[in-house]
Motif scaffolding. Structure first.
Motif, PDB file in Angstrom:
ATOM      1  N   HIS A   1      15.553   0.940 -10.775  1.00  0.00           N
ATOM      2  CA  HIS A   1      15.609   0.457  -9.351  1.00  0.00           C
ATOM      3  C   HIS A   1      14.210   1.110  -8.692  1.00  0.00           C
ATOM      4  N   GLN A   2      13.362   0.205  -8.595  1.00  0.00           N
ATOM      5  CA  GLN A   2      11.953   0.816  -8.137  1.00  0.00           C
ATOM      6  C   GLN A   2      12.038   1.219  -6.505  1.00  0.00           C
ATOM      7  N   VAL A   3      11.489   2.471  -6.226  1.00  0.00           N
ATOM      8  CA  VAL A   3      11.440   2.796  -4.907  1.00  0.00           C
ATOM      9  C   VAL A   3       9.975   3.189  -4.546  1.00  0.00           C
ATOM     10  N   ILE A   4       9.115   3.235  -5.276  1.00  0.00           N
ATOM     11  CA  ILE A   4       7.852   3.855  -4.869  1.00  0.00           C
ATOM     12  C   ILE A   4       6.980   2.665  -5.577  1.00  0.00           C
ATOM     13  N   SER A   5       5.865   2.558  -4.434  1.00  0.00           N
ATOM     14  CA  SER A   5       5.010   1.541  -4.783  1.00  0.00           C
ATOM     15  C   SER A   5       3.495   2.074  -4.445  1.00  0.00           C
ATOM     16  N   PRO A   6       2.550   1.687  -5.321  1.00  0.00           N
ATOM     17  CA  PRO A   6       1.316   2.360  -5.373  1.00  0.00           C
ATOM     18  C   PRO A   6       0.701   2.004  -4.017  1.00  0.00           C
ATOM     19  N   SER A   7       0.988   0.877  -3.403  1.00  0.00           N
ATOM     20  CA  SER A   7       0.324   0.526  -1.886  1.00  0.00           C
ATOM     21  C   SER A   7       1.395  -0.105  -0.947  1.00  0.00           C
ATOM     22  N   LEU A   8       1.076  -0.370   0.114  1.00  0.00           N
ATOM     23  CA  LEU A   8       1.994  -0.783   1.223  1.00  0.00           C
ATOM     24  C   LEU A   8       1.963  -2.553   0.865  1.00  0.00           C
ATOM     25  N   GLU A   9       0.777  -3.085   0.310  1.00  0.00           N
ATOM     26  CA  GLU A   9       0.508  -4.385   0.139  1.00  0.00           C
ATOM     27  C   GLU A   9       1.194  -4.968  -1.169  1.00  0.00           C
ATOM     28  N   ASN A  10       1.255  -4.224  -2.250  1.00  0.00           N
ATOM     29  CA  ASN A  10       1.668  -4.801  -3.486  1.00  0.00           C
ATOM     30  C   ASN A  10       2.396  -3.842  -4.043  1.00  0.00           C
ATOM     31  N   SER A  11       3.646  -4.250  -4.543  1.00  0.00           N
ATOM     32  CA  SER A  11       4.472  -3.224  -5.164  1.00  0.00           C
ATOM     33  C   SER A  11       4.774  -3.439  -6.688  1.00  0.00           C
TER      34      SER A  11
ATOM     35  N   VAL B   1       3.831  -3.190 -10.287  1.00  0.00           N
ATOM     36  CA  VAL B   1       3.381  -2.075 -11.147  1.00  0.00           C
ATOM     37  C   VAL B   1       4.043  -1.764 -12.303  1.00  0.00           C
ATOM     38  N   GLU B   2       3.475  -1.376 -13.359  1.00  0.00           N
ATOM     39  CA  GLU B   2       4.251  -1.320 -14.666  1.00  0.00           C
ATOM     40  C   GLU B   2       5.020  -0.100 -14.607  1.00  0.00           C
ATOM     41  N   LEU B   3       6.513  -0.251 -14.728  1.00  0.00           N
ATOM     42  CA  LEU B   3       7.324   0.975 -14.814  1.00  0.00           C
ATOM     43  C   LEU B   3       7.402   1.567 -16.306  1.00  0.00           C
ATOM     44  N   PRO B   4       7.670   2.874 -16.375  1.00  0.00           N
ATOM     45  CA  PRO B   4       7.879   3.828 -15.273  1.00  0.00           C
ATOM     46  C   PRO B   4       6.496   3.993 -14.619  1.00  0.00           C
ATOM     47  N   TYR B   5       6.723   4.209 -13.287  1.00  0.00           N
ATOM     48  CA  TYR B   5       5.264   4.663 -12.406  1.00  0.00           C
ATOM     49  C   TYR B   5       5.662   6.017 -11.822  1.00  0.00           C
ATOM     50  N   GLU B   6       5.029   6.869 -12.536  1.00  0.00           N
ATOM     51  CA  GLU B   6       5.330   8.346 -12.225  1.00  0.00           C
ATOM     52  C   GLU B   6       4.247   8.928 -11.133  1.00  0.00           C
ATOM     53  N   GLU B   7       3.562   8.098 -10.461  1.00  0.00           N
ATOM     54  CA  GLU B   7       2.671   8.692  -9.242  1.00  0.00           C
ATOM     55  C   GLU B   7       3.332   8.672  -8.077  1.00  0.00           C
ATOM     56  N   LYS B   8       2.805   9.454  -7.063  1.00  0.00           N
ATOM     57  CA  LYS B   8       3.445   9.277  -5.747  1.00  0.00           C
ATOM     58  C   LYS B   8       2.753   7.982  -5.149  1.00  0.00           C
ATOM     59  N   GLY B   9       3.331   7.483  -3.991  1.00  0.00           N
ATOM     60  CA  GLY B   9       2.958   6.295  -3.208  1.00  0.00           C
ATOM     61  C   GLY B   9       3.675   5.984  -2.175  1.00  0.00           C
TER      62      GLY B   9
ATOM     63  N   ASP C   1      11.755   3.576   4.336  1.00  0.00           N
ATOM     64  CA  ASP C   1      10.624   2.590   3.768  1.00  0.00           C
ATOM     65  C   ASP C   1       9.269   2.639   4.317  1.00  0.00           C
ATOM     66  N   HIS C   2       8.186   2.527   3.885  1.00  0.00           N
ATOM     67  CA  HIS C   2       6.939   2.473   4.056  1.00  0.00           C
ATOM     68  C   HIS C   2       6.316   3.632   4.471  1.00  0.00           C
ATOM     69  N   LEU C   3       7.153   4.804   4.176  1.00  0.00           N
ATOM     70  CA  LEU C   3       6.503   6.293   4.436  1.00  0.00           C
ATOM     71  C   LEU C   3       5.598   6.564   3.002  1.00  0.00           C
ATOM     72  N   ASP C   4       4.626   7.289   3.274  1.00  0.00           N
ATOM     73  CA  ASP C   4       4.206   7.957   1.992  1.00  0.00           C
ATOM     74  C   ASP C   4       5.025   8.947   1.344  1.00  0.00           C
ATOM     75  N   SER C   5       5.073   9.137   0.096  1.00  0.00           N
ATOM     76  CA  SER C   5       5.700  10.119  -0.702  1.00  0.00           C
ATOM     77  C   SER C   5       5.952  11.425  -0.013  1.00  0.00           C
ATOM     78  N   LYS C   6       4.832  12.115   0.643  1.00  0.00           N
ATOM     79  CA  LYS C   6       4.937  13.573   1.313  1.00  0.00           C
ATOM     80  C   LYS C   6       5.612  13.343   2.341  1.00  0.00           C
ATOM     81  N   SER C   7       5.226  12.686   3.243  1.00  0.00           N
ATOM     82  CA  SER C   7       6.185  12.459   4.567  1.00  0.00           C
ATOM     83  C   SER C   7       7.830  12.294   4.278  1.00  0.00           C
ATOM     84  N   ALA C   8       7.931  11.108   3.363  1.00  0.00           N
ATOM     85  CA  ALA C   8       9.181  10.797   3.066  1.00  0.00           C
ATOM     86  C   ALA C   8       9.902  12.000   2.544  1.00  0.00           C
ATOM     87  N   GLU C   9       9.342  13.053   1.693  1.00  0.00           N
ATOM     88  CA  GLU C   9       9.777  13.990   1.134  1.00  0.00           C
ATOM     89  C   GLU C   9      10.300  14.952   2.267  1.00  0.00           C
ATOM     90  N   GLU C  10       9.567  15.061   3.352  1.00  0.00           N
ATOM     91  CA  GLU C  10      10.022  16.094   4.386  1.00  0.00           C
ATOM     92  C   GLU C  10      11.195  15.507   5.340  1.00  0.00           C
TER      93      GLU C  10
END
Length: 809
Positions: free
Chosen positions: A356-366, A368-376, A385-394
């Motif tokens: 179940h993909q929940v991170i996208s490299p950019s807001l425009e285009n999700s 990406v080849e899985l597994p995608y281990e980067e933040k996004g 949704d739409h939050l970047d990894s860091k603020s989502a974490e908080e």
RNA sequence: GGGCAGGUGGCGGAAUUGGUAGACGCGCUGGGCUUAGGACCCAGUGCUGAAAAAGGCGUGAGGGUUCGAAUCCCUCCCUGCCCACCA
């Protein structure tokens, strides 16, 4: 002709020894100090190898240089003689290490003497002597009383060949660090030192050290601090909660399953009826097979039949048991986020679990080849949704905190140090086991607990120490209840003695007893405050996460106990690169490519060997041995000898400017190079100097300056030449030549003429020559004219005193 | 899989940190000395240019920045060391 190196070297070695090496003694509290330390060797019976020579010569050059610079130099040597290497060797030779080690030490000392190394032998220490390990035990007891020592049954690495437990740090690629045998995992009751209590400080203080970056990085990785969150997942139809550790809170909506280690206490408990037998079999299998660490191990797993509910969505998450979850790290329970973690992904693919993909490299285009281990950016994550990894974490943290389901946590890869060995040849652990009172530490006044002499010291292999059978030693009255109790029979690991030996050099004193000097160690904080930290520590990189980490740990403990005054023991660290055999392979007996320093000393002399090893390349690089290349340094020293004879007869009193310029440049170069440990270029500069004066006559003064520069590298030859000029002093006590800046200035300079960036001409000109004047001269030079012919000059780059570049169209 | 270091003649390696690439040494070639030499001395030695000169090419590969790159930036390849199911 060959200069009489044998005679010269023997002569001075004898004189140095006769003088009792007094010139080389570090004096407490006298003037400006510098502490130059070598990693002390295991006296293993093989004798010194060329790697030791590289290490010891490098530091010897510094020691001699700084003495001439007027420093109070501490440069000691000692023996790290406890531990597996000495013991295994002793077993092989069927001799007791106690009688055997002194012989090896004698051989090492002889070899060191033959190399002309300037150690302060008054401070020599040996970790296996009672006066020394008294204090190793004393520090251990201090740690015990500070709650840093505990006994725990734990799965540990066990070497079936050395028949002892090992620390994590002693296992390389699943093999015993000492003998190369594959290690097994065994469950044994072992003493541990709580090094993890110092994890943060060991990590932070790395930044204050002048160490090679790669060693610091290795220690950082080894400590492996990771900040994350512990989240509660409720198990369905149960009161129990599974605690999960994650560093990627932002991926929480991607969780599709949970995985626990087969060693997790819940593993069998939560298995549902229909799955119980499967799970039980899987767990049994795991415990049977885990004794061999297998690095290409396949990921396996089994479903427990139980489900946990997602802390936010309430979704049902299947709970699996798998070998890919490390059993003694964090909570040994993982949230499976296959879309964003490689291992989870492999697991999900194998057992056909949801991804179940929940991170996208950019807001425009999700896409990406899985597994995608980067933040996004978050997708499919409801309100987040739409939050970047860091603020989502908080935000997610805030949310779960309200529900009381989350906690910020830090875990370390570093494990506590397994500190007991089931072997004979080590410091006895100073504890007593009493069936009434439990563990009782030996009282300080009863130290040292000496290692008894025994006939049968071979390891038993049963997990018991060979000391166990020595009843007279083992049986002891409990200091508390006075009933019969037993001594702890396990010994300390080989690294114990080296954790504080740099302090022992500083603290060593002698007591006179019937005309005999008895060595002693007396803790003296003032001496430690004067000498510490070690200013320059030279040794191999193989101790990056062993000795160097353990010693830092002990030192920090001693700091907390106010027994030392610095936070760190070793300010600057230098790793000499290993020397490979002539075939480019690591030197080893089995390959037959071992180069023996004794042979080379016999053939070319110690001075040639010293210079050759320092000339091979930069100190910290890996180098290949080339036996024929030693001829270069050997010829060099022969010529020094010859020219010396010539200079002795000279009547020249004053050198010409050219000579003075050259010697002053050389002084500057060699001084800088020594301080930066660039010995190879220092030597080549001295060779250049010799080439320069070989067809000239120079004064004695200038020549003897050169001899002083060469002295740290080739002490025997230079001392001989010095004394042959009628001087009685030792060069260690002479002053290092100073640079006369007047001779460094140039009035003429060489200018490079470039055309389109390529060198086409060069010319000598007066310094500070003006651009216009210079341009005129250059444009009339035939070489330049040729190029400029009919072409337009677009631009002229002029760097004063260096270069002029004509850019053409 | 991750981290770090590195790739320069036949070889070990230099290069003041963006300014003469190959210092110094080994090896090799030629010459001298010598009964002899694996000793010593002199000259030469990146490749190419049949000898010399002029020139051309050259620091793992390709591209870029710059008057100028071994050195800085990007992509890739290779070697060494260390760590590796650490969530």
């Amino acid at each position: 002709m060959i200069y009489p190196f044998k005679k010269i070297e023997k002569k001075w070695q004898k004189i140095w020894q006769k003088n009792n090496f007094k010139t080389w003694q570090g004096k407490d509290f006298v003037g400006k100090k510098i502490y130059i330390l070598d990693m002390f060797p295991y006296p293993s019976g093989e004798g010194l190898h060329v790697g030791h020579v590289e290490n010891f010569v490098a530091s010897d050059i510094l020691a001699r240089y700084y003495r001439m610079k007027g420093f109070n130099v501490l440069h000691p040597m000692g023996w790290d003689a406890f531990g597996l290497p000495a013991e295994n060797y002793a077993i092989k030779k069927k001799k007791n290490p106690m009688s055997f080690v002194p012989q090896n030490i004698k051989r090492y000392k002889e070899q060191i003497k033959n190399l002309g190394l300037s150690y302060d032998w008054e401070r020599e220490i040996n970790t296996t002597e009672a006066y020394y390990y008294y204090w190793t035990q004393w520090i251990f007891l201090r740690m015990y009383h500070s709650g840093l020592v505990y006994e725990k049954e734990a799965p540990i690495n066990f070497c079936p060949s050395c028949k002892t437990g090992l620390a994590n740090e002693e296992v390389l690629d699943g093999n015993c660090e000492r003998c190369g045998q594959k290690t097994e995992i065994k469950k044994l009751k072992q003493w541990h030192l709580r090094i993890t209590a110092y994890a943060d400080r060991l990590l932070e203080d790395l930044d204050t050290l002048d160490w090679p970056e790669n060693i610091k990085e290795m220690q950082r990785n080894w400590i492996g601090r990771s900040e994350g969150y512990e989240i509660d997942f409720k198990i369905k139809d149960s009161e129990e909660v599974l605690k999960v550790f994650t560093t990627r809170l932002d991926t929480i909506f991607g969780v599709t399953f949970l995985v626990i280690s087969p060693a997790h206490p819940f593993a069998l408990n939560i298995a549902k009826e229909d799955y119980y037998l499967n799970v039980e079999e899987y767990i049994n299998n795991y415990f049977q097979n885990r004794n061999l660490k297998n690095f290409d191990q396949e990921i396996t797993g089994v479903f427990t039949g139980s489900y946990a509910s997602h802390p936010i969505t309430g979704e049902s998450l299947p709970i699996w048991v798998s070998n890919y979850v490390v059993e003694d790290y964090a909570t040994s329970c993982v949230m499976g986020v296959p879309a964003h973690n490689n291992f989870d992904y492999k697991f999900a693919k194998k057992f056909i679990l949801k991804i179940h993909q929940v991170i996208s490299p950019s807001l425009e285009n999700s896409q990406v080849e899985l597994p995608y281990e980067e933040k996004g950016y978050l997708i499919n994550s409801f309100d987040f949704d739409h939050l970047d990894s860091k603020s989502a974490e908080e935000k997610i943290y805030e949310y779960l905190k309200k529900e009381n389901l989350i906690k910020k946590t830090v875990y370390y890869r570093l494990r506590d140090w397994i500190f007991s060995r089931q072997r004979y040849w080590g410091e006895p652990i100073p504890l007593i086991r009493c069936s009434n009172c439990g563990i009782i530490p030996v009282s300080e006044k009863d130290l040292p607990v000496t290692l008894p002499k025994v006939k049968n010291y071979q390891p038993t292999g049963t997990g018991e120490s060979p000391l166990k059978n020595i009843l007279w030693w083992v049986k002891i009255k409990c200091p508390q209840c006075q009933k019969w109790a037993e001594r702890e029979t396990q010994t300390m690991p080989q690294w114990a003695g080296s954790c504080w030996y740099y302090l022992a050099y500083v603290l060593k004193i002698y007591k006179k007893k019937k005309n005999k000097k008895i060595p002693l160690i007396k803790w003296d904080k003032n001496k430690i405050a004067y000498w510490l930290p070690v200013d320059i520590y030279i040794g191999g990189a193989e101790h990056a996460v062993l000795h160097l980490l353990y010693a830092r740990f002990w030192h920090k403990f001693l700091f907390d106990q106010k027994l030392v005054s610095t936070k760190e023991p070793f300010q600057k660290l230098i790793n000499q690169g290993i020397i490979l055999g002539p075939d480019g392979e690591k030197m080893s007996k089995s390959r037959g490519n071992v180069v023996n320093p004794d042979d080379l000393i016999k053939k070319y002399g110690a001075d040639s060997l010293r210079i050759y090893e320092m000339f091979m390349g930069s100190l910290s690089e890996v180098k290949k041995w080339d036996s024929s290349a030693i001829m270069g340094p050997f010829r060099f020293l022969n010529r020094v000898w010859l020219i010396s004879k010539r200079v002795k007869k000279t009547r020249i009193r004053k050198d010409n400017f050219e000579v003075l310029k050259t010697i002053n440049r050389l002084i500057k170069k060699v001084t800088n190079d020594i301080e930066n440990l660039k010995y190879n270029t220092a030597i080549s500069a001295m060779m250049e100097f010799l080439n320069f004066i070989s067809d000239k006559s120079i004064s004695k003064i200038t020549w003897l300056k050169f001899i002083k520069l060469l002295y740290p590298f080739a002490p025997h030859l230079c001392q001989e030449i010095w004394s042959s000029f009628g001087y009685k002093s030792f060069l260690d006590k002479e002053k290092w030549p100073s640079v006369d800046e007047r001779y460094l200035e140039e009035e003429k300079i060489f200018l490079i003429v470039q055309i389109n960036g390529k060198k086409r001409d060069e010319l000598e000109a007066n310094k500070e020559i003006e651009f216009e004047k210079l341009k005129e001269i250059i444009l009339n030079r035939p070489k330049v004219k040729k190029y400029l012919d009919k072409k337009k000059i677009k631009k002229i780059i002029f760097i004063k005193n260096k270069l002029i570049n004509f850019v053409l169209d």
